[in-house]
Scaffold this motif. Structure first.
Motif, mmCIF file in Angstrom:
data_model
loop_
_atom_site.group_PDB
_atom_site.id
_atom_site.type_symbol
_atom_site.label_atom_id
_atom_site.label_comp_id
_atom_site.label_asym_id
_atom_site.label_seq_id
_atom_site.Cartn_x
_atom_site.Cartn_y
_atom_site.Cartn_z
ATOM 1 N N ARG A 93 -5.518 5.165 -4.548
ATOM 2 C CA ARG A 93 -4.242 5.792 -5.317
ATOM 3 C C ARG A 93 -4.024 4.396 -6.155
ATOM 4 N NH1 ARG A 93 0.000 6.657 -0.618
ATOM 5 N NH2 ARG A 93 -0.295 4.643 -0.228
ATOM 6 N N PRO A 94 -3.655 5.041 -7.545
ATOM 7 C CA PRO A 94 -3.253 4.360 -8.619
ATOM 8 C C PRO A 94 -1.968 3.356 -8.234
ATOM 9 C CG PRO A 94 -3.530 6.442 -9.414
ATOM 10 C CD PRO A 94 -3.681 6.525 -7.958
ATOM 11 N N SER A 95 -2.054 2.355 -8.475
ATOM 12 C CA SER A 95 -0.829 1.487 -8.500
ATOM 13 C C SER A 95 0.318 2.006 -9.633
ATOM 14 C CB SER A 95 -1.236 -0.096 -8.712
ATOM 15 O OG SER A 95 -2.066 -0.707 -7.664
ATOM 16 N N ALA A 96 1.508 1.450 -9.054
ATOM 17 C CA ALA A 96 2.591 1.748 -9.912
ATOM 18 C C ALA A 96 2.756 1.357 -11.186
ATOM 19 C CB ALA A 96 4.106 1.418 -9.214
ATOM 20 N N ASP A 97 2.957 2.210 -12.326
ATOM 21 C CA ASP A 97 3.135 1.711 -13.695
ATOM 22 C C ASP A 97 4.397 1.424 -14.268
ATOM 23 O OD1 ASP A 97 3.863 4.282 -14.088
ATOM 24 O OD2 ASP A 97 2.275 4.658 -15.683
ATOM 25 N N ARG A 98 5.509 1.464 -13.207
ATOM 26 C CA ARG A 98 6.732 1.218 -13.591
ATOM 27 C C ARG A 98 7.670 0.663 -12.539
ATOM 28 N NH1 ARG A 98 10.595 4.788 -11.447
ATOM 29 N NH2 ARG A 98 9.506 6.576 -10.401
ATOM 30 N N VAL A 99 8.543 0.201 -12.635
ATOM 31 C CA VAL A 99 9.370 -0.661 -11.578
ATOM 32 C C VAL A 99 10.288 0.599 -10.966
ATOM 33 C CG1 VAL A 99 11.517 -2.169 -11.309
ATOM 34 C CG2 VAL A 99 9.419 -2.987 -12.784
ATOM 35 N N HIS A 100 10.101 0.213 -9.737
ATOM 36 C CA HIS A 100 10.757 1.302 -8.883
ATOM 37 C C HIS A 100 11.984 0.597 -8.195
ATOM 38 C CE1 HIS A 100 7.982 4.762 -8.268
ATOM 39 N NE2 HIS A 100 7.144 3.892 -9.046
ATOM 40 N N PRO A 101 13.205 1.106 -8.486
ATOM 41 C CA PRO A 101 14.282 0.607 -7.859
ATOM 42 C C PRO A 101 14.517 0.715 -6.383
ATOM 43 C CG PRO A 101 15.111 1.986 -9.779
ATOM 44 C CD PRO A 101 13.539 2.250 -9.511
ATOM 45 N N GLU A 102 14.204 1.654 -5.624
ATOM 46 C CA GLU A 102 13.945 1.951 -4.348
ATOM 47 C C GLU A 102 13.247 0.753 -3.487
ATOM 48 O OE1 GLU A 102 10.843 4.804 -5.511
ATOM 49 O OE2 GLU A 102 12.749 3.728 -6.464
ATOM 50 N N LEU B 224 4.684 -6.095 4.085
ATOM 51 C CA LEU B 224 4.067 -5.143 3.198
ATOM 52 C C LEU B 224 2.628 -4.592 3.544
ATOM 53 C CD1 LEU B 224 5.016 -7.316 0.211
ATOM 54 C CD2 LEU B 224 6.290 -5.766 1.540
ATOM 55 N N THR B 225 2.466 -3.410 3.554
ATOM 56 C CA THR B 225 1.368 -2.895 4.094
ATOM 57 C C THR B 225 0.330 -3.077 3.150
ATOM 58 O OG1 THR B 225 2.672 -1.356 5.258
ATOM 59 C CG2 THR B 225 0.244 -0.758 4.811
ATOM 60 N N ALA B 226 -1.093 -3.482 3.881
ATOM 61 C CA ALA B 226 -2.317 -3.508 3.151
ATOM 62 C C ALA B 226 -3.346 -2.624 3.429
ATOM 63 C CB ALA B 226 -2.703 -5.140 3.237
ATOM 64 N N TRP B 227 -4.342 -2.360 2.775
ATOM 65 C CA TRP B 227 -5.239 -1.231 3.082
ATOM 66 C C TRP B 227 -6.722 -2.037 2.737
ATOM 67 C CZ3 TRP B 227 -9.273 1.141 0.569
ATOM 68 C CH2 TRP B 227 -9.912 2.287 1.255
ATOM 69 N N SER B 228 -7.625 -1.670 3.557
ATOM 70 C CA SER B 228 -9.038 -2.467 3.446
ATOM 71 C C SER B 228 -10.077 -1.223 3.055
ATOM 72 C CB SER B 228 -9.661 -3.270 4.575
ATOM 73 O OG SER B 228 -9.740 -2.295 5.699
ATOM 74 N N PRO B 229 -11.412 -1.534 2.388
ATOM 75 C CA PRO B 229 -12.052 -0.476 2.068
ATOM 76 C C PRO B 229 -12.498 0.496 3.282
ATOM 77 C CG PRO B 229 -12.730 -2.510 1.074
ATOM 78 C CD PRO B 229 -11.652 -2.743 1.819
ATOM 79 N N GLY B 230 -12.749 -0.093 4.581
ATOM 80 C CA GLY B 230 -13.063 0.565 5.850
ATOM 81 C C GLY B 230 -12.077 1.526 6.181
ATOM 82 N N GLY B 231 -10.618 1.467 5.326
ATOM 83 C CA GLY B 231 -9.741 2.355 6.070
ATOM 84 C C GLY B 231 -8.699 1.615 6.966
ATOM 85 N N GLN B 232 -9.159 0.389 7.125
ATOM 86 C CA GLN B 232 -8.105 -0.213 8.096
ATOM 87 C C GLN B 232 -6.683 -0.555 7.692
ATOM 88 O OE1 GLN B 232 -9.446 -2.241 11.142
ATOM 89 N NE2 GLN B 232 -7.665 -3.433 11.313
ATOM 90 N N VAL B 233 -5.703 -0.348 8.122
ATOM 91 C CA VAL B 233 -4.324 -0.638 7.641
ATOM 92 C C VAL B 233 -3.916 -1.956 8.398
ATOM 93 C CG1 VAL B 233 -2.221 0.071 7.704
ATOM 94 C CG2 VAL B 233 -3.823 1.713 7.248
ATOM 95 N N ASP B 234 -3.829 -3.011 7.387
ATOM 96 C CA ASP B 234 -3.185 -4.210 7.696
ATOM 97 C C ASP B 234 -1.908 -4.423 7.178
ATOM 98 O OD1 ASP B 234 -3.102 -6.726 8.930
ATOM 99 O OD2 ASP B 234 -5.012 -7.479 8.050
ATOM 100 N N TYR C 226 0.829 -1.127 -0.018
ATOM 101 C CA TYR C 226 -0.077 -0.104 -0.126
ATOM 102 C C TYR C 226 0.888 1.232 0.092
ATOM 103 C CZ TYR C 226 -2.864 3.773 2.126
ATOM 104 O OH TYR C 226 -3.657 4.887 2.146
ATOM 105 N N ASP C 227 2.084 1.317 0.849
ATOM 106 C CA ASP C 227 2.805 2.520 0.896
ATOM 107 C C ASP C 227 4.056 2.261 -0.044
ATOM 108 O OD1 ASP C 227 3.827 0.266 2.132
ATOM 109 O OD2 ASP C 227 4.391 1.573 3.792
ATOM 110 N N ARG C 228 3.656 1.136 -1.182
ATOM 111 C CA ARG C 228 4.815 1.234 -2.210
ATOM 112 C C ARG C 228 4.093 1.154 -3.380
ATOM 113 N NH1 ARG C 228 9.338 -2.072 -0.457
ATOM 114 N NH2 ARG C 228 8.900 -4.012 -1.829
#
Length: 231
Positions: A92-101, A111-121, A76-78
């Motif tokens: 937020r749109p997912s990336a459309d290119r490879v990010h070296p970082e 790896l952070t996830a996100w749910s429709p209710g705003g819950q961060v998992d 989610y934060d990547r």
């Protein structure tokens, strides 16, 4: 009134029957071959007493080393999750290119996830074979909070592995096979989830992710191949 109730009951039974016989089996193996469904899938030891979940697959017209970078940068934060961004990436749109970082991950990373209710998992990186297999372990209690495996398990929880297996094919092609294992407590929660909830929800999100990863990886491979051809 009684006739209406009987008609609704009959219709409900018919709907469940059609789903169980004709729809659910297809959702559980969307795009996968008989061999891919039957053969062992990595990560069974990560979810003790877990049951095998859906096995879904897609062929990507690019080598595995061109697909892998899109997988390891998920989060989610990547780079996002390449699925329906309004549902699993906060819009937020997912990336459309490879990010070296974002290309370096290790076992134990989250790896952070996100749910429709705003819950961060979050999903824990539980299996990592670069260029071949990525296993994400998700476990949460009734409130959606991850629990520590070192302590006692909550009375109510969901525990599952979301795996990404890359199999190289001739002609610079790759088979992306997604599968995993899952369990839940109490037992009725797993039964209801396995039958009614997980298959359609997973299908909706996974097929979208397949389409986007396939499109992005093939686009970049075409650009790389054209560049090498014209050098």
């Amino acid at each position: 009134m009684q006739a209406t109730s009987r008609a609704l009951a009959a219709l409900s039974c018919l709907t469940v029957g059609v789903y169980a016989i004709a729809v659910r089996p297809r959702l559980l193996r969307w795009g996968a071959t008989d061999e891919e469904v039957a053969q062992p899938y990595p990560g069974a030891d990560i979810v003790p007493n877990g049951t095998r979940g859906a096995t879904m697959a897609v062929t990507i017209e690019a080598p595995a080393n061109q697909v892998w970078p899109w997988l390891v940068q998920m989060g989610y934060d990547r780079a996002g999750w390449y699925s329906w961004d309004r549902l699993d990436n906060g819009g937020r749109p997912s990336a459309d290119r490879v990010h070296p970082e974002w290309q370096h991950i290790e076992l134990g990373d989250w790896l952070t996830a996100w749910s429709p209710g705003g819950q961060v998992d979050a999903w824990e990186v539980a299996a990592l074979e670069p260029g071949h297999f990525l296993g994400l372990h998700g476990r949460s209690d009734l409130r959606g909070r991850p629990f520590d495996l070192a302590g006692p398990r909550p009375r109510v929880y969901i525990d599952g592995l979301w795996g990404f297996l890359l199999v190289e094919l001739p002609g610079d092609r790759t088979r992306l096979v997604v599968g995993g294992y899952q369990t839940a407590r109490p037992r009725w929660l797993q039964v209801v989830g396995d039958f009614f909830v997980y298959p359609p929800v997973h299908w909706v999100m996974q097929t979208r992710q397949f389409a986007n990863i396939k499109r992005l990886a093939e686009r970049e491979w075409t650009r790389t191949s054209d560049h090498q051809t014209h050098r």
